[in-house]
Write a protein that holds these residues in place. Structure first.
Motif, mmCIF file in Angstrom:
data_model
loop_
_atom_site.group_PDB
_atom_site.id
_atom_site.type_symbol
_atom_site.label_atom_id
_atom_site.label_comp_id
_atom_site.label_asym_id
_atom_site.label_seq_id
_atom_site.Cartn_x
_atom_site.Cartn_y
_atom_site.Cartn_z
ATOM 1 N N LEU A 65 1.042 -1.146 -0.028
ATOM 2 C CA LEU A 65 -0.268 -0.162 -0.010
ATOM 3 C C LEU A 65 0.931 1.208 -0.101
ATOM 4 O O LEU A 65 1.586 1.675 0.841
ATOM 5 N N SER A 66 0.893 1.805 -1.347
ATOM 6 C CA SER A 66 1.434 3.249 -1.207
ATOM 7 C C SER A 66 0.363 4.538 -0.169
ATOM 8 O O SER A 66 -0.377 5.264 -1.218
ATOM 9 N N ALA A 67 0.098 4.397 0.763
ATOM 10 C CA ALA A 67 -0.778 5.711 1.427
ATOM 11 C C ALA A 67 -0.990 7.177 1.497
ATOM 12 O O ALA A 67 -1.473 7.753 2.112
ATOM 13 N N ARG A 68 0.365 7.663 0.753
ATOM 14 C CA ARG A 68 0.691 9.446 1.162
ATOM 15 C C ARG A 68 0.021 9.295 0.221
ATOM 16 O O ARG A 68 -0.342 8.689 -0.823
ATOM 17 N N GLN A 69 -0.569 11.255 0.086
ATOM 18 C CA GLN A 69 -1.130 11.448 -0.881
ATOM 19 C C GLN A 69 -0.408 11.839 -2.315
ATOM 20 O O GLN A 69 0.749 11.437 -2.588
ATOM 21 N N LEU A 70 -0.923 11.419 -3.456
ATOM 22 C CA LEU A 70 -0.853 11.415 -4.815
ATOM 23 C C LEU A 70 0.315 12.988 -5.163
ATOM 24 O O LEU A 70 -0.036 13.627 -5.953
ATOM 25 N N GLY A 71 0.951 13.466 -4.653
ATOM 26 C CA GLY A 71 2.097 14.717 -5.031
ATOM 27 C C GLY A 71 3.601 13.807 -5.413
ATOM 28 O O GLY A 71 4.021 12.598 -4.786
ATOM 29 N N ALA A 72 4.122 15.091 -6.280
ATOM 30 C CA ALA A 72 5.559 14.355 -6.916
ATOM 31 C C ALA A 72 6.755 14.394 -5.214
ATOM 32 O O ALA A 72 7.442 13.529 -5.835
ATOM 33 N N ILE A 97 2.007 -3.700 -16.096
ATOM 34 C CA ILE A 97 1.553 -4.210 -14.369
ATOM 35 C C ILE A 97 0.691 -3.700 -14.289
ATOM 36 O O ILE A 97 0.145 -3.553 -13.283
ATOM 37 N N ALA A 98 -0.191 -3.301 -15.456
ATOM 38 C CA ALA A 98 -1.560 -2.396 -14.373
ATOM 39 C C ALA A 98 -2.626 -3.412 -13.876
ATOM 40 O O ALA A 98 -3.776 -2.559 -12.936
ATOM 41 N N SER A 99 -2.840 -4.300 -14.468
ATOM 42 C CA SER A 99 -3.243 -5.291 -13.800
ATOM 43 C C SER A 99 -3.893 -6.352 -11.878
ATOM 44 O O SER A 99 -4.069 -6.563 -12.159
ATOM 45 N N ARG A 100 -2.019 -5.533 -12.375
ATOM 46 C CA ARG A 100 -1.399 -5.803 -10.253
ATOM 47 C C ARG A 100 -2.250 -4.167 -9.475
ATOM 48 O O ARG A 100 -1.696 -4.696 -8.424
ATOM 49 N N VAL A 101 -2.466 -3.233 -9.929
ATOM 50 C CA VAL A 101 -2.348 -1.896 -9.251
ATOM 51 C C VAL A 101 -3.776 -1.730 -9.233
ATOM 52 O O VAL A 101 -4.571 -2.265 -9.855
ATOM 53 N N ARG A 102 -3.627 -1.669 -7.738
ATOM 54 C CA ARG A 102 -5.388 -0.741 -7.776
ATOM 55 C C ARG A 102 -5.420 0.300 -7.373
ATOM 56 O O ARG A 102 -4.329 1.164 -6.537
ATOM 57 N N TRP A 103 -6.803 1.138 -7.264
ATOM 58 C CA TRP A 103 -6.495 2.541 -7.347
ATOM 59 C C TRP A 103 -7.590 3.138 -6.257
ATOM 60 O O TRP A 103 -8.760 2.622 -6.823
ATOM 61 N N VAL A 104 -7.315 3.826 -5.654
ATOM 62 C CA VAL A 104 -7.899 3.780 -4.144
ATOM 63 C C VAL A 104 -7.819 5.989 -3.775
ATOM 64 O O VAL A 104 -7.231 6.254 -3.615
ATOM 65 N N GLY A 105 -9.271 6.317 -4.415
ATOM 66 C CA GLY A 105 -8.844 7.537 -4.059
ATOM 67 C C GLY A 105 -9.116 7.949 -2.473
ATOM 68 O O GLY A 105 -8.771 7.104 -1.497
ATOM 69 N N SER A 106 -9.851 9.118 -2.255
ATOM 70 C CA SER A 106 -10.039 9.665 -0.411
ATOM 71 C C SER A 106 -11.752 8.732 -0.192
ATOM 72 O O SER A 106 -12.598 8.568 -0.733
ATOM 73 N N MET A 107 -12.052 8.769 1.427
ATOM 74 C CA MET A 107 -12.302 8.299 1.935
ATOM 75 C C MET A 107 -12.993 8.740 3.599
ATOM 76 O O MET A 107 -11.816 9.438 3.115
ATOM 77 N N LEU A 115 -0.460 -3.991 -6.377
ATOM 78 C CA LEU A 115 0.644 -2.343 -5.057
ATOM 79 C C LEU A 115 -1.021 -1.946 -5.183
ATOM 80 O O LEU A 115 -1.830 -1.852 -6.104
ATOM 81 N N ILE A 116 -1.324 -1.257 -4.321
ATOM 82 C CA ILE A 116 -2.869 -0.251 -3.557
ATOM 83 C C ILE A 116 -1.718 0.916 -3.890
ATOM 84 O O ILE A 116 -1.482 1.772 -3.153
ATOM 85 N N MET A 117 -2.520 2.378 -4.904
ATOM 86 C CA MET A 117 -2.100 3.521 -5.043
ATOM 87 C C MET A 117 -3.001 4.090 -4.619
ATOM 88 O O MET A 117 -4.029 4.253 -4.803
ATOM 89 N N ARG A 118 -2.986 5.273 -3.321
ATOM 90 C CA ARG A 118 -4.069 6.565 -3.072
ATOM 91 C C ARG A 118 -3.625 7.277 -4.357
ATOM 92 O O ARG A 118 -2.780 7.844 -4.665
ATOM 93 N N THR A 119 -5.269 7.602 -4.841
ATOM 94 C CA THR A 119 -4.679 9.141 -5.495
ATOM 95 C C THR A 119 -5.366 10.341 -4.589
ATOM 96 O O THR A 119 -6.325 11.275 -5.434
ATOM 97 N N PHE A 120 -5.533 10.237 -4.191
ATOM 98 C CA PHE A 120 -5.953 11.862 -2.922
ATOM 99 C C PHE A 120 -5.471 12.952 -3.098
ATOM 100 O O PHE A 120 -3.614 12.466 -3.663
ATOM 101 N N GLY A 121 -5.489 13.815 -2.612
ATOM 102 C CA GLY A 121 -4.535 14.666 -2.790
ATOM 103 C C GLY A 121 -4.657 16.421 -3.837
ATOM 104 O O GLY A 121 -4.941 16.020 -4.183
#
Length: 390
Positions: free
Chosen positions: A204-211, A260-270, A235-241
């Motif tokens: 899980l990449s839990a930080r916000q979506l910034g460079a 690797i697109a099939s192995r990555v999931r995208w999760v927004g704000s919650m 791999l879960i990527m957070r997309t908030f921020g």
């Protein structure tokens, strides 16, 4: 004790930033009476028991045009009535910026600020004659106390101010009754929703979506693992921020290009209350910023018993966290990739390490512990301020 809390001037959708909401919670646990001052465009919901007001429009374009005396007069006229009507014992600014100077010029004392990391680290990278850096230095010199969440941030503040800034280290506490490991139902539900097998291992990449948090590099590190490792992992990527310096579209294109697109999931704000379930749905959190303070994410992840894989930054040496983090051997994509692959073969040992990390977090950084420490800090500042006015 009455406190004026100046909220950070940004947040998603005009809502109060989560760090400010956490700080507001600490103040309430500490028994403080709070007047919350949000930026002019804020659209936050009412907070029970809190007097909520708006910060006057700052008119930043005038900063470089007016003399110090003119600015002093302007800010006194605009802020003085607010400070007087709130009748607070102290002023506390979240996120270090020109508002510290505004409040200081308007006579708001004693004056405390909490630095979050980038508000110090970014100007520290600028040239000494950079105007933003100089204003931050002036703001630091105007403080009665700076609160930081890492010892390294206090050192950076001294550099910017050109003198020693009175400082206290206090990470934002978390609710360890909310963040805990016992979310078996939520883990299963999240995985079913994402179409992830129950026995798969999840990063899980839990930080916000910034460079600054280098999400593209985390994606590249996942892709760089041996194919056998990728085939049993997601791999879960957070997309908030605010997506500063990057974009969701570019990152999704990157996963396609890397295959690797099939192995990555995208999760927004919650909602904040749902986030513990997100942590527990993963087996590891991955952290890879190029600069940082001390992330609340570390505390949340460890409180949920989830191991943290990260690059090594000076700020991470604070708060006794070193024994509970797994570090990449160097700050490179290949090293992070190797660390992630190694974690897949070392799951139980890392979970044991994270369980000990939870004990450390509960003892030292539960929000009730942090609230008590914040109250002590306030009392110490008020005592020094009172002695100085005699």
């Amino acid at each position: 004790m009455k406190v004026i809390l100046f909220a950070a001037p940004f947040g998603q959708g005009g809502q109060m930033h989560i760090h400010c909401r956490r700080y507001l919670r600490l103040l309430q646990l500490a028994g403080c009476e709070v007047t919350l001052i949000e930026h002019a465009g804020a659209q936050s919901q009412p907070v029970p028991g809190v007097d909520q007001r708006k910060y006057p429009r700052r008119m930043r374009r005038l900063d470089g045009l007016l003399t110090t005396r003119a600015l002093s007069f302007l800010h006194k006229r605009r802020l003085k009535p607010l400070l007087v009507s709130a009748n607070a014992d102290l002023c506390h600014v979240q996120w270090l910026d020109e508002r510290v100077l505004d409040v200081s010029l308007a006579g708001g004392r004693p004056l405390i600020a909490t630095a979050w990391g980038s508000d110090l680290n970014v100007p520290a990278q600028a040239a000494p004659n950079d105007r933003t850096r100089q204003r931050i230095g002036a703001a630091l010199r105007a403080l009665d106390l700076l609160i930081v969440d890492a010892d390294d941030s206090a050192t950076t503040a001294n550099l910017l101010a050109g003198t020693r800034v009175p400082a206290a280290t206090l990470p934002i506490g978390i609710d360890t009754k909310l963040f805990h490991p016992d979310f078996a139902k939520e883990r299963a539900e999240w995985r079913q929703r994402w179409q992830i097998e129950p026995d798969a291992l999840v990063f899980l990449s839990a930080r916000q979506l910034g460079a600054v948090y280098r999400p593209g590099e985390i994606i590249a590190a996942f892709a760089g693992m041996p194919s056998a490792a990728r085939e049993r992992a997601y791999l879960i990527m957070r997309t908030f921020g605010h997506s500063v310096g990057t974009s969701l579209a570019s990152l999704q294109q990157q996963t396609e290009a890397l295959g690797i697109a099939s192995r990555v999931r995208w999760v927004g704000s919650m909602p904040y209350e749902q986030q513990p379930g997100l942590f527990v749905a993963a087996d590891f959190t991955v952290n890879f910023p190029h600069m940082d303070a001390f992330p609340v994410t570390f505390l949340e992840s460890l409180a949920c018993g989830v191991p943290v894989l990260t690059n090594r930054l000076k700020a991470y040496e604070s708060n006794g966290a070193l024994p509970y983090l797994m570090f990449a051997s160097e700050d490179s994509i290949s090293s992070l990739s190797a660390t992630m692959a190694a974690a897949l073969d070392n799951v139980e040992a890392l979970r044991t390490q994270a369980a000990k990390g939870r004990e450390h977090v509960v003892q030292n950084f539960d929000e009730r512990v942090s609230a008590a420490r914040l109250k002590e800090i306030y009392d110490e500042v008020l005592l020094r301020h009172s002695a100085g006015n005699r």
